[in-house]
Design a protein around this motif. Structure first.
Motif, PDB file in Angstrom:
ATOM      1  N   HIS A  44       0.759  -0.974   0.021  1.00  0.00           N
ATOM      2  CA  HIS A  44       0.039   0.050   0.086  1.00  0.00           C
ATOM      3  C   HIS A  44       0.743   1.488   0.104  1.00  0.00           C
ATOM      4  N   PRO A  76      -7.087   2.548  -5.313  1.00  0.00           N
ATOM      5  CA  PRO A  76      -7.340   3.416  -4.054  1.00  0.00           C
ATOM      6  C   PRO A  76      -6.455   4.595  -3.761  1.00  0.00           C
ATOM      7  N   GLY A 101      -1.519   8.716  -1.269  1.00  0.00           N
ATOM      8  CA  GLY A 101      -2.825   8.822  -0.965  1.00  0.00           C
ATOM      9  C   GLY A 101      -3.562   9.143  -2.240  1.00  0.00           C
ATOM     10  N   HIS A 102      -4.642   9.966  -2.239  1.00  0.00           N
ATOM     11  CA  HIS A 102      -5.399  10.162  -3.646  1.00  0.00           C
ATOM     12  C   HIS A 102      -5.115  11.633  -4.112  1.00  0.00           C
ATOM     13  N   GLN A 160      -9.684  12.027  -6.173  1.00  0.00           N
ATOM     14  CA  GLN A 160     -10.565  11.154  -5.843  1.00  0.00           C
ATOM     15  C   GLN A 160     -11.134  10.631  -7.318  1.00  0.00           C
ATOM     16  N   HIS A 169       0.725   4.141   1.443  1.00  0.00           N
ATOM     17  CA  HIS A 169       1.201   4.633   2.735  1.00  0.00           C
ATOM     18  C   HIS A 169       2.372   3.788   3.456  1.00  0.00           C
TER      19      HIS A 169
END
Lengths: 159, 411
Positions: free
Chosen positions: B344, B376, B362-363, B367, B346
């Protein structure tokens, strides 16, 4: 090598939970469902609860998240299934204090989740660790609210 | 490959250790660092010239006003606008785009009209238009992307029609890093009688921008992404449009006369700038423009293209790494979104941070784009002229170490 510090955050048991999460998926029958996201990063969790007579009989989680949020949710399911709503709320509070680096007393009831204490040293990741627990808290509180309001409603009607 | 190493020396913040490693700052799409020259100008303003602008007769007020308005002239020349009347100081790109959506949007958009954006927009170039569409009963239409991460020009031709009143697109995507052909898109918008709004947050800091030649109607950007301070940004608008538009905020500075029941507005550009402006911010942005101009925007653009041509193939060569956006380095700015298979973003960003490498995960405030790409989240490394080949190597090495750590649990 600076990555050796990561061992504090990603111990083997945490990586095991994230790659093979427990109680992952969807329940056939649930009493309530919560979806919660972390708007700063886009992580999403869907949590399904089966609560009967104030006891969490079963639960499943789904969604997309990093290894910290996935492992934490997995550990949470192990810790709270079979517990009462009140016991779960105590654990949620205890876990929240733990990952913020605060004293929390006896950690036995948290089970593997106690391993996530290292998150406290990575402030940017605290929200990852608490996402599932916040969803559970919301689920329990919402359910209690609906129960209370249903009772009030019945009382109003004189039933 | 040329080197801009000597410019790097101007950035005190880059000379530090993070997690016991020399800092490699690769989060420039979020915000850039500030050179000593800009910090000095801001400090000198507060130490020597601080006063409110446009209203005092005393010497400090005179000096502050002159510095602030000189900064506006610097902006005008930097983006080659025709007049300082076309340069509005704002809080940043978000405020700039909100002003266009509110003021021009309310003026020009009616029920049934269409506003055209793309799937590769930042939230600040989506949400203000959603709100406008809701207020007016208009429709928000999205231009698709091609599989290789470009804006689909064929789809743009289909989506921009006589129903379209506003087209609003990023000059450079803050996730995919691709450069949109703004001139072509502007011609297309104009053919259908629509205005062209451009989010220049990721382009203005990195390449020469000429709003007159592009013929865009509005152009928005932020100071803090181009070596300036936070809290200051610019909205360029064609004078004829700005004249017709109503201010978005009201109060001091923006008025001509105030009567008990009504008021008249000051002339451009002050009509839009209600209240005490961000004076130090404006002056700091002026200093940042001086700094960038001394290096040369062509030089910066060319250097960053060389850096991308160096690092992109190295990243692509790492097994399990996916790069989003155009694959041809010529079409890819220093914004590089990527993922590592099985990890992931993160976790990747935390691991890279432990190696001293600062990236975003992150996004990225996009989004709808990530939904469109069906991921994601991503990690994102973004370069600026003060980054070096060594920084690029450190990123590659840190990614390899991260993969190793998560695959084997130990290192």
């Amino acid at each position: 090598m600076a990555l050796s510090k990561l061992d504090n955050l990603y111990r083997q048991v945490i990586l095991d939970h994230s790659s093979h999460p427990h109680h992952h998926g969807v329940l056939d029958e649930s009493t309530n469902e919560i979806e919660m996201n972390n708007p700063t990063c886009g992580d999403v969790i869907q949590l399904q609860l089966h609560i009967e007579d104030g006891v969490i009989k079963d639960m499943r989680f789904d969604g997309s998240g990093c290894s910290i949020s996935t492992a934490s949710a997995s550990m949470m399911t192990d810790a709270v299934i079979g517990k009462t709503e009140q016991e779960a709320l105590v654990l949620i509070e205890q876990f929240s204090e733990l990952v913020q680096g605060n004293e929390t007393g006896d950690l036995d009831d948290l089970g593997d989740a106690a391993m996530l204490s290292g998150v406290a040293k990575f402030p940017a990741r605290i929200k990852c660790a608490t996402l599932g627990w916040k969803a559970l808290e919301q689920g329990i509180l919402e359910k209690q609210d609906t129960t209370v309001s249903k009772q009030l409603h019945r009382e109003d009607k004189g039933e | 490959m040329q080197t801009l190493d000597h410019w790097r020396q101007d950035f005190p913040i880059l000379k530090q250790q993070v997690n016991d490693e020399p800092l490699v700052y690769l989060d420039n799409a979020a915000t850039t660092q500030k050179p000593q020259q800009v910090l000095d100008v801001i400090e000198a303003y507060y130490q020597q010239d601080n006063a409110n602008v446009h209203r005092g007769v005393h010497t400090l007020a005179e000096r502050a006003t002159k510095s602030y308005e000189t900064a506006r002239e610097k902006v005008q020349q930097f983006i080659q606008a025709k007049s300082t009347k076309e340069i509005l100081f704002t809080r940043g790109t978000t405020t700039s785009l909100n002003w266009v959506a509110k003021s021009y949007g309310d003026l020009a958009v009616e029920k049934g009209d269409e506003i055209v954006i793309s799937y590769a927009e930042h939230h600040s170039n989506i949400v203000p238009w959603q709100q406008l569409a809701k207020r007016k009963g208009a429709k928000l239409v999205y231009i698709e992307l091609t599989d290789d991460g470009y804006l689909d020009l064929e789809d743009a031709k289909a989506k921009i029609t006589d129903q379209t009143k506003i087209v609003s697109l990023a000059h450079v995507s803050n996730v995919l890093g691709g450069i949109n052909p703004i001139k072509t898109l502007t011609e297309l918008a104009h053919q259908h009688g629509a205005v062209m709004v451009v989010d220049g947050a990721q382009s203005t800091p990195h390449m020469p921008v000429n709003v007159t030649e592009l013929d865009v109607d509005f152009y928005a950007f932020s100071g803090h992404k181009m070596c300036g301070p936070t809290g200051i940004g610019v909205l360029y608008g064609k004078q004829a449009l700005l004249e017709k538009m109503e201010p978005v905020e009201f109060g001091g500075e923006m008025i001509d006369f105030v009567y008990p029941q009504e008021s008249t507005w000051s002339e451009l550009p002050w009509k839009f700038e209600a209240g005490t402006p961000n004076i130090a911010g404006g002056i700091g942005l002026g200093a940042a423009i001086d700094y960038l101009t001394a290096i040369g925007m062509d030089t910066i653009h060319q250097y960053e293209q060389e850096l991308v041509a160096y690092v992109l193939p190295k990243l692509e060569a790492i097994e399990g790494v996916t790069i989003y956006g155009p694959k041809d380095p010529k079409d890819h700015t220093g914004v590089i979104a990527f993922n590592i298979e099985g990890l992931h973003p993160h976790d990747v960003a935390t691991a890279l941070d432990m190696e001293g490498v600062a990236v975003r995960a992150g996004h990225h405030c996009a989004q709808p784009l990530l939904q469109y790409l069906k991921v994601p989240a991503t990690a994102r490394a973004s370069f600026y002229f003060y980054n070096t080949k060594e920084d690029a190597d450190r990123l590659v090495d840190a990614i390899l170490a991260t993969k190793e750590f998560f695959q084997n649990g130990l290192i």
